[in-house]
Design a protein around this motif. Structure first.
Motif, PDB file in Angstrom:
ATOM      1  N   LEU A 280       0.967  -1.201   0.184  1.00  0.00           N
ATOM      2  CA  LEU A 280       0.030   0.089  -0.060  1.00  0.00           C
ATOM      3  C   LEU A 280       0.882   1.417   0.002  1.00  0.00           C
ATOM      4  O   LEU A 280       0.673   2.049  -0.751  1.00  0.00           O
ATOM      5  CB  LEU A 280      -0.756  -0.026   1.234  1.00  0.00           C
ATOM      6  N   THR A 281       2.091   1.261   0.661  1.00  0.00           N
ATOM      7  CA  THR A 281       2.928   2.382   0.799  1.00  0.00           C
ATOM      8  C   THR A 281       3.406   2.543  -0.405  1.00  0.00           C
ATOM      9  O   THR A 281       3.510   3.777  -0.752  1.00  0.00           O
ATOM     10  CB  THR A 281       3.897   2.255   1.731  1.00  0.00           C
ATOM     11  N   GLU A 282       3.858   1.554  -1.353  1.00  0.00           N
ATOM     12  CA  GLU A 282       4.776   1.867  -2.403  1.00  0.00           C
ATOM     13  C   GLU A 282       3.597   2.429  -3.514  1.00  0.00           C
ATOM     14  O   GLU A 282       3.867   3.109  -4.343  1.00  0.00           O
ATOM     15  CB  GLU A 282       5.160   0.416  -2.821  1.00  0.00           C
ATOM     16  N   ALA A 283       2.434   1.753  -3.662  1.00  0.00           N
ATOM     17  CA  ALA A 283       1.335   2.187  -4.436  1.00  0.00           C
ATOM     18  C   ALA A 283       0.989   3.838  -4.191  1.00  0.00           C
ATOM     19  O   ALA A 283       0.987   4.444  -5.097  1.00  0.00           O
ATOM     20  CB  ALA A 283       0.095   1.518  -4.562  1.00  0.00           C
ATOM     21  N   VAL A 284       0.844   4.103  -2.873  1.00  0.00           N
ATOM     22  CA  VAL A 284       0.313   5.661  -2.755  1.00  0.00           C
ATOM     23  C   VAL A 284       1.406   6.350  -2.984  1.00  0.00           C
ATOM     24  O   VAL A 284       1.300   7.532  -3.355  1.00  0.00           O
ATOM     25  CB  VAL A 284      -0.065   5.457  -1.173  1.00  0.00           C
ATOM     26  N   GLY A 285       2.888   5.794  -2.750  1.00  0.00           N
ATOM     27  CA  GLY A 285       3.987   6.921  -2.930  1.00  0.00           C
ATOM     28  C   GLY A 285       4.111   7.155  -4.257  1.00  0.00           C
ATOM     29  O   GLY A 285       4.402   8.395  -4.654  1.00  0.00           O
ATOM     30  N   ALA A 286       3.499   6.289  -5.112  1.00  0.00           N
ATOM     31  CA  ALA A 286       3.646   6.647  -6.588  1.00  0.00           C
ATOM     32  C   ALA A 286       2.642   7.557  -7.188  1.00  0.00           C
ATOM     33  O   ALA A 286       2.504   7.895  -8.325  1.00  0.00           O
ATOM     34  CB  ALA A 286       3.860   5.557  -7.601  1.00  0.00           C
ATOM     35  N   ASP A 289      -1.543  11.066  -4.591  1.00  0.00           N
ATOM     36  CA  ASP A 289      -3.049  11.461  -3.911  1.00  0.00           C
ATOM     37  C   ASP A 289      -2.631  11.704  -2.484  1.00  0.00           C
ATOM     38  O   ASP A 289      -2.348  11.160  -1.810  1.00  0.00           O
ATOM     39  CB  ASP A 289      -3.817  10.054  -4.018  1.00  0.00           C
ATOM     40  N   ASP A 290      -3.066  12.943  -2.278  1.00  0.00           N
ATOM     41  CA  ASP A 290      -2.932  13.701  -0.909  1.00  0.00           C
ATOM     42  C   ASP A 290      -3.713  12.974   0.162  1.00  0.00           C
ATOM     43  O   ASP A 290      -3.265  12.773   1.345  1.00  0.00           O
ATOM     44  CB  ASP A 290      -3.210  15.112  -0.992  1.00  0.00           C
ATOM     45  N   ARG A 291      -4.965  12.629  -0.321  1.00  0.00           N
ATOM     46  CA  ARG A 291      -6.093  12.099   0.765  1.00  0.00           C
ATOM     47  C   ARG A 291      -5.138  10.715   1.034  1.00  0.00           C
ATOM     48  O   ARG A 291      -5.310  10.155   2.262  1.00  0.00           O
ATOM     49  CB  ARG A 291      -7.175  11.912   0.099  1.00  0.00           C
TER      50      ARG A 291
END
Length: 395
Positions: A280-286, A289-291
């Protein structure tokens, strides 16, 4: 097949916080971390570790024996029992690295975490000589014989009984939700050795019960995810030798409370869905998306705080200090986090969970199906909150 850079990164445990607690420097464990990671990478290449699709309950006796040969079991135990007399913090580092990688720890986890220490502290010399070195070598699997069909977290109401006979104890009763009992060599069983009195905590004892006795039956309990890790264990007249009694007769409740402090404070109580958090961290880091960044950031911050709490409990236990209340709080907070991680992932990741796939969709499915049990094993939240209330003098 060559790994992509993203796949290679996923094999590195995500440790977003330093090895410090309360500003106090801890021993340098960089070499130990590197050794554990090298071992885990070898295991991944051999196909032993499948990230996101395994947990600390996944059984693999060969993995446990190989880990023991590399010096990753019984780190804090006395050398006379096959241990290395290293610090509790060094053991913690090994545990969190293995949990972060999703290693199959089920063969040795319970035995090394709590069964072995209980036997070393309270077992007879015969029992220590027969079992402890084999636990340190990763050769014995133990289960926890506490919960019963009508006595889940209310352990003082257990009805499994052991009647004193010549040379031992004759057992009758049932245990349920017993993880890996179908693989286990022994079960440490909480049972009633005296008639129940007004003091509901009196008359309980713990026995180390061999599971190869024909009068002990292990029946499977298949979970929501279709896996067989849980079991029902039935005792029908099996006799356990006197030498297998822990402590004195009637010490059972005191020993269980001591044992649960080890169980409830360990990093497995907040890292069961760590593999999904890393994905999840890897996906969101790329994504930008601020939320999503805010949601994942809150999870990581909570993880860091719970880890510090868990390390503090470890220090207290190593110093021989009581930790029942704080360990109970850590367990409640940790399992709450474990259950929230797949919920955040469901909201943030644009994917359909697919059971059994060795990718992010498979990891999401695995976490969703396993999450309901996190707040049950080791004590339900309602019982845990009652323990905390008693510690605070509110009940």
């Amino acid at each position: 097949m060559a790994l992509t850079p993203l796949e290679k990164n996923r094999m590195q445990p995500f440790i977003p916080f330093p090895d410090y607690s309360g500003g106090t420097p801890r021993p340098d464990v960089s070499a130990l971390r590197a050794a554990v990671r090298a071992f885990l990478e070898d295991e991944r290449r051999a196909g032993t570790i499948v990230p996101g699709l395994q947990s600390w309950t996944t059984f693999d006796r060969g993995f446990s024996e190989r880990a023991a040969r590399r010096g990753f079991l019984a780190l804090t135990w006395p050398r006379r029992f096959g241990g290395q007399e290293r610090t509790a913090f060094e053991r913690y580092v090994v545990c969190e690295e293995m949990l972060a990688a999703g290693a199959p720890l089920g063969s040795h986890w319970i035995a090394e975490r709590q069964s072995g220490p209980q036997i070393m502290r309270h077992g007879t010399e015969e029992l220590k000589a027969a079992l402890v070195h084999r636990i340190a070598a990763g050769q014995l699997t133990f289960g926890i014989g506490m919960s019963e069909p009508d006595s889940g977290s209310d352990l003082s109401s257990v009805r499994t009984k052991a009647e004193k006979v010549d040379g031992g104890w004759r057992m009758e009763g049932r245990k349920v939700w017993t993880t890996n009992a179908h693989h286990a060599d022994y079960l440490i069983v909480l049972c009633r050795t005296e008639a129940r009195s007004e003091d509901r905590y009196a008359g309980l004892s713990q026995l180390v019960v061999p599971l190869d006795d024909p009068k002990v039956t292990v029946r499977p309990l298949v979970s929501l995810n279709g896996e067989h890790e849980l079991n029902e264990v039935i005792f029908d007249g099996n006799v356990v030798p006197d030498t297998h009694l822990l402590g004195q007769g009637g010490d059972g409740w005191k020993l269980v409370i001591e044992e649960l402090a080890f169980e409830r404070s360990a990093p497995d109580r907040f890292m069961s869905t760590f593999g999904l958090l890393r994905i999840l961290t890897e996906a969101v880091g790329a994504s930008g998306d601020d939320r999503a960044h805010a949601e994942v950031g809150r999870l990581v911050a909570r993880l860091s705080a719970i880890r510090d709490l868990s390390l503090l409990i470890g220090e207290r236990l190593e110093a021989g200090q009581p930790a029942t209340g704080i360990a109970t709080i850590a367990k409640d907070l940790g399992t709450g986090l474990e259950q929230e991680i797949p919920e955040v992932a469901r909201r943030v990741l644009s994917m359909v969970p697919v059971r059994g796939r060795a990718d992010a969709a498979g990891a999401l499915s695995f976490a969703i199906l396993n999450a309901p049990c996190f707040s049950l094993r080791g004590g339900t939240r309602e019982i845990l909150k009652g323990i905390v209330a008693r510690e605070l003098g509110l009940r």
